[in-house]
Design an enzyme around this catalytic site. Structure first.
Site, PDB file in Angstrom:
ATOM      1  N   ASP A 153       0.868  -1.166   0.008  1.00 14.38           N
ATOM      2  CA  ASP A 153       0.126   0.042  -0.088  1.00 14.38           C
ATOM      3  C   ASP A 153       0.900   1.304  -0.025  1.00 14.38           C
ATOM      4  O   ASP A 153       1.820   1.391   1.034  1.00 14.38           O
ATOM      5  CB  ASP A 153      -0.881   0.130   1.293  1.00 14.38           C
ATOM      6  CG  ASP A 153      -1.520   1.247   1.338  1.00 14.38           C
ATOM      7  OD1 ASP A 153      -1.749   2.199   0.788  1.00 14.38           O
ATOM      8  OD2 ASP A 153      -2.547   1.200   2.264  1.00 14.38           O
ATOM      9  N   ILE A 154       0.658   1.940  -1.008  1.00 20.01           N
ATOM     10  CA  ILE A 154       1.673   3.215  -1.171  1.00 20.01           C
ATOM     11  C   ILE A 154       1.455   4.337  -0.112  1.00 20.01           C
ATOM     12  O   ILE A 154       2.609   4.689   0.086  1.00 20.01           O
ATOM     13  CB  ILE A 154       1.530   3.930  -2.555  1.00 20.01           C
ATOM     14  CG1 ILE A 154       2.853   4.783  -2.777  1.00 20.01           C
ATOM     15  CG2 ILE A 154       0.062   4.787  -2.716  1.00 20.01           C
ATOM     16  CD1 ILE A 154       2.814   5.037  -4.370  1.00 20.01           C
TER      17      ILE A 154
ATOM     18  N   ASN B  34      -7.237  12.286 -10.396  1.00 22.11           N
ATOM     19  CA  ASN B  34      -7.989  12.558 -11.665  1.00 22.11           C
ATOM     20  C   ASN B  34      -7.983  14.281 -11.752  1.00 22.11           C
ATOM     21  O   ASN B  34      -7.390  14.776 -10.713  1.00 22.11           O
ATOM     22  CB  ASN B  34      -9.231  12.144 -11.428  1.00 22.11           C
ATOM     23  CG  ASN B  34     -10.054  12.778  -9.960  1.00 22.11           C
ATOM     24  OD1 ASN B  34     -10.371  13.744 -10.083  1.00 22.11           O
ATOM     25  ND2 ASN B  34     -10.471  11.848  -9.210  1.00 22.11           N
TER      26      ASN B  34
ATOM     27  N   VAL C 248      -5.726   4.492  -5.377  1.00 22.64           N
ATOM     28  CA  VAL C 248      -4.703   5.369  -4.726  1.00 22.64           C
ATOM     29  C   VAL C 248      -5.199   6.686  -4.354  1.00 22.64           C
ATOM     30  O   VAL C 248      -4.776   7.007  -2.916  1.00 22.64           O
ATOM     31  CB  VAL C 248      -3.402   5.603  -5.606  1.00 22.64           C
ATOM     32  CG1 VAL C 248      -2.377   6.382  -5.108  1.00 22.64           C
ATOM     33  CG2 VAL C 248      -3.207   4.208  -6.182  1.00 22.64           C
ATOM     34  N   ASP C 249      -5.709   7.339  -5.082  1.00 21.14           N
ATOM     35  CA  ASP C 249      -6.476   8.711  -4.612  1.00 21.14           C
ATOM     36  C   ASP C 249      -7.170   8.846  -3.368  1.00 21.14           C
ATOM     37  O   ASP C 249      -6.857   9.771  -2.315  1.00 21.14           O
ATOM     38  CB  ASP C 249      -7.205   9.597  -5.947  1.00 21.14           C
ATOM     39  CG  ASP C 249      -7.280  10.777  -5.851  1.00 21.14           C
ATOM     40  OD1 ASP C 249      -6.571  11.321  -5.103  1.00 21.14           O
ATOM     41  OD2 ASP C 249      -8.062  11.297  -6.916  1.00 21.14           O
TER      42      ASP C 249
ATOM     43  N   SER D   1      -2.482   4.785 -13.995  1.00 21.26           N
ATOM     44  CA  SER D   1      -3.691   4.386 -14.888  1.00 21.26           C
ATOM     45  C   SER D   1      -3.946   3.011 -14.835  1.00 21.26           C
ATOM     46  O   SER D   1      -4.767   2.740 -15.875  1.00 21.26           O
ATOM     47  CB  SER D   1      -3.163   4.701 -16.331  1.00 21.26           C
ATOM     48  OG  SER D   1      -3.126   6.451 -16.618  1.00 21.26           O
ATOM     49  N   THR D   2      -3.464   2.271 -14.216  1.00 21.13           N
ATOM     50  CA  THR D   2      -4.048   0.788 -14.243  1.00 21.13           C
ATOM     51  C   THR D   2      -5.063   0.412 -13.696  1.00 21.13           C
ATOM     52  O   THR D   2      -5.336  -1.059 -13.616  1.00 21.13           O
ATOM     53  CB  THR D   2      -2.487  -0.050 -14.079  1.00 21.13           C
ATOM     54  OG1 THR D   2      -2.309   0.111 -12.586  1.00 21.13           O
ATOM     55  CG2 THR D   2      -1.338   0.397 -14.713  1.00 21.13           C
ATOM     56  N   GLY D   3      -5.559   1.330 -12.997  1.00 24.38           N
ATOM     57  CA  GLY D   3      -6.892   0.789 -12.118  1.00 24.38           C
ATOM     58  C   GLY D   3      -7.953   1.243 -12.727  1.00 24.38           C
ATOM     59  O   GLY D   3      -8.522   0.641 -13.829  1.00 24.38           O
TER      60      GLY D   3
ATOM     61  N   TYR E 190      -8.449   3.639 -14.738  1.00 22.83           N
ATOM     62  CA  TYR E 190      -8.065   4.134 -15.994  1.00 22.83           C
ATOM     63  C   TYR E 190      -7.908   3.074 -16.760  1.00 22.83           C
ATOM     64  O   TYR E 190      -7.645   3.206 -18.118  1.00 22.83           O
ATOM     65  CB  TYR E 190      -7.164   5.220 -16.026  1.00 22.83           C
ATOM     66  CG  TYR E 190      -7.745   6.604 -15.333  1.00 22.83           C
ATOM     67  CD1 TYR E 190      -8.930   6.655 -14.853  1.00 22.83           C
ATOM     68  CD2 TYR E 190      -6.810   7.832 -15.312  1.00 22.83           C
ATOM     69  CE1 TYR E 190      -9.504   7.962 -14.545  1.00 22.83           C
ATOM     70  CE2 TYR E 190      -7.267   9.025 -14.722  1.00 22.83           C
ATOM     71  CZ  TYR E 190      -8.662   8.961 -14.537  1.00 22.83           C
ATOM     72  OH  TYR E 190      -9.228  10.181 -14.038  1.00 22.83           O
TER      73      TYR E 190
HETATM   74  P1  ADP Z   1      -6.007   5.148 -12.185  1.00 23.60           P
HETATM   75  O1  ADP Z   1      -7.187   5.974 -11.942  1.00 23.60           O
HETATM   76  O2  ADP Z   1      -4.715   6.270 -12.752  1.00 23.60           O
HETATM   77  O3  ADP Z   1      -6.187   3.886 -13.001  1.00 23.60           O
HETATM   78  P2  ADP Z   1      -5.847   3.749  -9.649  1.00 23.60           P
HETATM   79  O4  ADP Z   1      -5.908   4.273  -8.229  1.00 23.60           O
HETATM   80  O5  ADP Z   1      -7.470   3.408  -9.934  1.00 23.60           O
HETATM   81  O6  ADP Z   1      -5.554   5.039 -10.448  1.00 23.60           O
HETATM   82  O7  ADP Z   1      -5.127   2.505  -9.717  1.00 23.60           O
HETATM   83  C1  ADP Z   1      -3.634   2.768  -9.998  1.00 23.60           C
HETATM   84  C2  ADP Z   1      -3.145   1.437  -9.559  1.00 23.60           C
HETATM   85  O8  ADP Z   1      -2.853   1.381  -8.086  1.00 23.60           O
HETATM   86  C3  ADP Z   1      -3.707   0.031  -9.777  1.00 23.60           C
HETATM   87  O9  ADP Z   1      -2.919  -0.775 -10.304  1.00 23.60           O
HETATM   88  C4  ADP Z   1      -4.448  -0.076  -8.283  1.00 23.60           C
HETATM   89  O10 ADP Z   1      -4.363  -1.608  -8.004  1.00 23.60           O
HETATM   90  C5  ADP Z   1      -3.263   0.304  -7.280  1.00 23.60           C
HETATM   91  N1  ADP Z   1      -3.637   0.739  -6.180  1.00 23.60           N
HETATM   92  C6  ADP Z   1      -4.882   1.012  -5.571  1.00 23.60           C
HETATM   93  N2  ADP Z   1      -4.786   1.345  -4.376  1.00 23.60           N
HETATM   94  C7  ADP Z   1      -3.264   1.439  -4.091  1.00 23.60           C
HETATM   95  C8  ADP Z   1      -2.658   1.466  -2.856  1.00 23.60           C
HETATM   96  N3  ADP Z   1      -2.989   2.110  -1.654  1.00 23.60           N
HETATM   97  N4  ADP Z   1      -1.239   1.425  -2.933  1.00 23.60           N
HETATM   98  C9  ADP Z   1      -0.682   1.053  -4.113  1.00 23.60           C
HETATM   99  N5  ADP Z   1      -1.335   1.010  -5.219  1.00 23.60           N
HETATM  100  C10 ADP Z   1      -2.845   1.041  -5.087  1.00 23.60           C
END
Ligand code: ADP
Length: 171
Positions: free
Chosen positions: A12-13, A26, A35-36, A124-126, A128
């Site tokens: 988890d970042i 976004n 992540v946001d 962008s891998t979630g 998006y």
């Molecule tokens: P985007 O809208 O740019 O696609 P997301 O946040 O939906 O961004 O997802 C981007 C990536 O981060 C995805 O691979 C998702 O699985 C991953 N992700 C989601 N939550 C976390 C977190 N807390 N820490 C690290 N990576 C995360």
């Protein structure tokens, strides 16, 4: 120019300690899922307050795709959050240069701030929708090709598959 070391972590970042943590934001800058959402939840209201101030000043129409801007990191174990807006993947054709731009512009902001360690999610891998394998290639190639004073770029991947695909790019 010092060498930039690329490291990988699965997790988890928002639990990372770094000078700067990059948010897959976004363009509204006002929060979202993934992540946001995690960054705003764990970082507390100071981050959103600075994002609102940015919307009221330089970014009245929001942050354009491929650009980056910094705020405080609030209660995260970091000095700054660098918000960047990835491109939405479209099966009909998406622009990889905009995804590369997120990494390049985030590192440029990091250099302006004097950040030496920067943690990135897989932008962008979630929500998006960008395929992880291609996103990993773009992320690693772009960081390798970018001149920066950042000493460590750490990719923080949420799951095992993402970690494995990034690890493949580093081999
Ligand atoms: P985007 O809208 O740019 O696609 P997301 O946040 O939906 O961004 O997802 C981007 C990536 O981060 C995805 O691979 C998702 O699985 C991953 N992700 C989601 N939550 C976390 C977190 N807390 N820490 C690290 N990576 C995360």
């Amino acid at each position: 120019m010092t060498e930039t070391t690329i490291t990988l972590v699965q997790g988890d970042i928002t639990r990372e300690r770094a000078d700067a943590i990059v948010n897959a934001a976004n363009s509204s800058l006002l929060g979202g899922g993934g992540v946001d959402g995690a960054i705003h939840r764990r970082g507390g209201p100071a981050i959103l307050a600075e994002c609102r101030a940015l919307r009221a000043s330089h970014y009245g129409k929001g942050l354009p795709t491929g650009q980056a801007v910094a705020t405080t990191a609030g209660e995260l174990d970091a000095r700054w959050v660098i918000h960047t807006v990835g491109p939405v993947f479209q099966a009909s054709g998406s622009d990889p240069s905009l995804l590369a731009s997120c990494y390049r512009e985030s590192l440029k902001v990091a250099d302006e701030l004097g950040a030496r360690t920067v943690a990135f999610p897989a932008i962008s891998t979630g929500a998006y929708g960008w395929p992880m394998e291609e996103a990993a290639r773009i992320a690693v190639e772009t960081v390798r090709a970018t001149e920066t004073a950042v000493a460590e770029v750490r990719f923080v991947l949420f799951d095992e598959r993402a970690y494995a695909l990034f690890a493949e790019q580093l081999r």
